[in-house]
Design an enzyme around this catalytic site. Structure first.
Site, PDB file in Angstrom:
ATOM      1  N   THR A 188     -39.023   0.185 -15.236  1.00  0.00           N
ATOM      2  CA  THR A 188     -39.126  -0.859 -16.882  1.00  0.00           C
ATOM      3  C   THR A 188     -40.508  -0.248 -16.919  1.00  0.00           C
ATOM      4  O   THR A 188     -40.078   1.013 -17.923  1.00  0.00           O
ATOM      5  CB  THR A 188     -39.381  -2.365 -15.971  1.00  0.00           C
ATOM      6  N   LYS A 233     -41.630   0.411  -7.738  1.00  0.00           N
ATOM      7  CA  LYS A 233     -41.694  -0.524  -9.122  1.00  0.00           C
ATOM      8  C   LYS A 233     -42.331  -0.642  -9.859  1.00  0.00           C
ATOM      9  O   LYS A 233     -43.074  -1.671  -8.399  1.00  0.00           O
ATOM     10  CB  LYS A 233     -40.653   0.287 -10.084  1.00  0.00           C
ATOM     11  N   THR A 262     -45.861  -7.245 -10.600  1.00  0.00           N
ATOM     12  CA  THR A 262     -44.834  -7.100 -11.238  1.00  0.00           C
ATOM     13  C   THR A 262     -43.913  -5.928  -9.783  1.00  0.00           C
ATOM     14  O   THR A 262     -44.401  -4.828 -10.835  1.00  0.00           O
ATOM     15  CB  THR A 262     -44.408  -7.077 -11.971  1.00  0.00           C
ATOM     16  N   GLU A 265     -50.495   0.218 -16.747  1.00  0.00           N
ATOM     17  CA  GLU A 265     -50.238   0.367 -18.148  1.00  0.00           C
ATOM     18  C   GLU A 265     -51.297   0.488 -18.505  1.00  0.00           C
ATOM     19  O   GLU A 265     -52.553  -0.300 -18.513  1.00  0.00           O
ATOM     20  CB  GLU A 265     -49.421  -0.595 -18.585  1.00  0.00           C
ATOM     21  N   ASN A 319     -48.237  -3.972 -23.788  1.00  0.00           N
ATOM     22  CA  ASN A 319     -48.001  -5.559 -24.283  1.00  0.00           C
ATOM     23  C   ASN A 319     -48.035  -6.032 -24.860  1.00  0.00           C
ATOM     24  O   ASN A 319     -47.211  -7.247 -24.962  1.00  0.00           O
ATOM     25  CB  ASN A 319     -48.469  -6.322 -22.570  1.00  0.00           C
ATOM     26  N   SER A 331     -40.181  -5.969 -27.982  1.00  0.00           N
ATOM     27  CA  SER A 331     -39.345  -5.670 -29.033  1.00  0.00           C
ATOM     28  C   SER A 331     -38.427  -4.056 -28.459  1.00  0.00           C
ATOM     29  O   SER A 331     -38.591  -3.582 -27.654  1.00  0.00           O
ATOM     30  CB  SER A 331     -40.214  -5.470 -29.788  1.00  0.00           C
TER      31      SER A 331
END
Length: 409
Positions: free
Chosen positions: A162, A188, A199, A281, A404, A409
Site C-alpha cells: 500500500t 508489507k 498493518t 512512513e 496520512n 485521496s
C-alpha cells in the site's frame, strides 16, 4: 495517497534473491481495486501436503478476512492451500458485505484451483470502512492461476504493497542433519504498525516438513520476539495477518521447536520485521531499543515500547537531538517498575546517564554526532533485576503527517 516512488532512505538495495521453495507458486495482477496502473492482487498456491500456521491481529475491530482465516487456520489437511491478497481496501468495518466478499473470493479461487474453499486464505489491506469491490478480484482469478510461477515472488511482494516504498523479502538456506532446507518470505507494512501484530501482511514459506500444530507453536513464539516487538506509530491494524506454509518438499522433517529450523525462521522473521520499520512512513532513522535490568522480561518490553512509541523521543531522534530526558520521561510513564536512582541510559556506546544522573564523562557533542547516523541504539538499564527485551522503531517526521493526512485521496 503516498508517493511510493519516493523510496525510504533506509531501504536495502533492491529486492533480494530468495531461494525458490518447491511447492509454492506466485502470481500478481493489476485489478484496479483502488490503485491504477500497478499490481494489487496476489495469489500464492501451496502444493498438496502443505501445512499452514498463522498469527493475526488482536484488534476488536478486525476485518472479515482475519476472522475467516482464524476459523480456517486450525484445520489439518493434506489438500494444499491458496493465499489471495488485495491491496488498497482492507475490507474492514464493512459488516455483512465484508463477509460476502470473503466468501465470493474464496469460492472463486477454490473453483479455479480445485481446492476446497476452507483452504483458501484471504487478506485485504488498505482503506477501512469502504466496501471491497470483490468483483474486480474474482474477475482476475483465472488470470492469476494461469500466471502462477515459483519464481514470481518479487511480483507477489509488490502486489501486496500500500504505502510501502519498497517490496520486502528475506530468505535463508541452511542445513538440518546435513540436508538443505529453504525459507523465503515477503511482507508489507509501513504505517499503522504496532503489536498485536502491526498493518502488516506477512507470508513465509519453507520446504521443511512440519506438522501443523508444531508449526503453529514455533510461529507463535517467534512472532512475540519479532513482529510483536516493532512499532512505527503505536496504532494496531484491523488486518494484520502472518501466514506460514510448510510444503515438506525437501523431505526434511522438523520434530522439535528447538534447533536450526527455529533459529533460521527467527532470522527471516526478524529481518522482515526490521524491513517494515525501515519503511515506516516518513522514516529516516532505524532505532533499536535495548532494555536490561528490569524486574521481568514483560516489564522490559513495556519500557521498550513506551520509549519506542513516544512522539517526543521519536521527534528528537528525527531532529538528531540526543535528548535523553525524553527517554527518562517515557520510562517513568510506562507503568512498569523503575527506580530513578538506579537508571542508566546510553546512546550507542556513549553513556549519557547513570544511576539517576547525567554521566560524569558525558559529551553532548559526541552524542549529537552519534545521532546523525541512520541506525541508532538506545540502551536502558533499570538496575532492578535480570529482565530484558529488545524492540525496534523509527523516527517521526513531517513525512508521516504528509502521508496520512491525505491517505484516502
Amino acid at each position: 495517497m503516498a508517493n511510493i516512488d519516493s523510496i525510504s532512505p533506509l531501504a536495502p538495495e533492491g529486492f533480494p534473491t530468495l531461494p525458490a521453495i518447491q511447492g509454492v507458486e506466485f502470481s500478481a495482477v493489476a485489478a484496479g481495486v483502488k490503485y491504477q496502473g500497478r499490481k494489487d492482487v496476489t495469489l500464492i498456491r501451496l502444493a498438496e501436503g502443505s501445512s499452514v500456521a498463522g498469527t493475526f491481529t488482536r484488534s476488536a475491530t478486525r476485518s472479515a478476512n482475519v476472522l475467516d482465516c482464524q476459523k480456517k487456520i486450525g484445520l489439518d489437511s493434506d489438500e494444499g492451500a491458496a493465499f489471495i491478497i488485495n491491496s488498497g481496501n482492507s475490507n474492514a468495518f464493512t459488516g455483512r458485505a465484508g463477509e460476502g466478499s470473503v466468501t465470493a473470493i474464496s469460492e472463486s479461487v477454490a473453483q479455479a484451483t480445485g481446492l476446497p474453499a476452507n483452504r483458501v486464505f484471504t487478506s485485504s489491506t488498505g482503506v477501512i470502512g469502504e466496501r471491497l469491490p470483490h468483483d474486480r478480484i474474482t474477475a482476475k482469478v483465472n488470470e492469476l492461476v494461469e500466471g502462477l510461477d515459483p519464481n514470481n515472488i518479487e511480483d507477489a511482494a509488490n502486489g501486496i504493497r500500500t504505502t510501502d516504498t519498497f517490496a520486502k523479502g528475506a530468505g535463508k538456506t541452511f542445513e538440518i542433519d546435513g540436508k538443505p532446507v529453504k525459507i523465503s518470505g515477503i511482507a508489507k507494512g509501513s504505517g499503522m504498525i504496532a503489536p498485536d501484530m502491526a498493518t502488516m501482511l506477512v507470508y513465509i514459506f519453507t520446504d521443511a516438513k512440519v506438522e501443523r500444530a508444531l508449526l503453529q507453536e514455533i510461529l507463535s513464539s517467534l512472532t512475540d520476539v519479532t513482529f510483536n516487538c516493532i512499532t512505527v506509530d503505536s496504532d494496531t491494524s484491523t488486518s494484520d495477518t502472518l501466514l506460514l506454509g510448510a510444503t515438506g518438499a525437501s523431505g526434511v522433517e522438523v520434530t522439535d521447536a528447538e534447533g536450526s529450523f527455529t533459529e533460521a525462521l527467527h532470522e527471516v522473521m526478524q529481518e522482515l520485521s526490521h524491513l517494515v520499520v525501515k519503511d515506516g512512513e516518513g522514516a529516516t532513522k532505524f532505532i533499536e531499543i535495548q532494555v536490561t535490568g528490569a524486574k521481568t522480561d514483560a516489564d522490559a518490553h513495556t519500557h521498550g515500547m513506551a520509549i519506542a512509541n513516544s512522539p517526543l523521543v521519536k521527534t528528537a531522534v528525527a531532529g538528531e537531538d540526543p535528548n535523553w530526558g525524553r527517554v527518562v520521561m517515557a520510562i517513568g510513564k510506562s507503568g512498569a517498575a523503575a527506580d530513578r536512582d538506579l537508571l542508566s541510559i546510553r546512546f550507542g556506546d556513549i553513556t549519557v546517564a547513570e544511576k539517576g544522573w547525567v554521566s560524569e564523562g558525558y559529551s553532548e557533542d559526541a552524542a549529537a554526532e552519534y545521532m546523525k547516523q541512520q541506525e541508532l541504539v538506545i540502551g536502558v538499564d533499570l538496575g532492578l533485576a535480570d529482565g530484558k527485551a529488545t524492540v525496534w522503531t523509527c523516527d517521526l517526521t513531517h513525512g508521516y503527517i504528509s502521508i496520512n493526512a491525505d491517505y484516502r485521496s
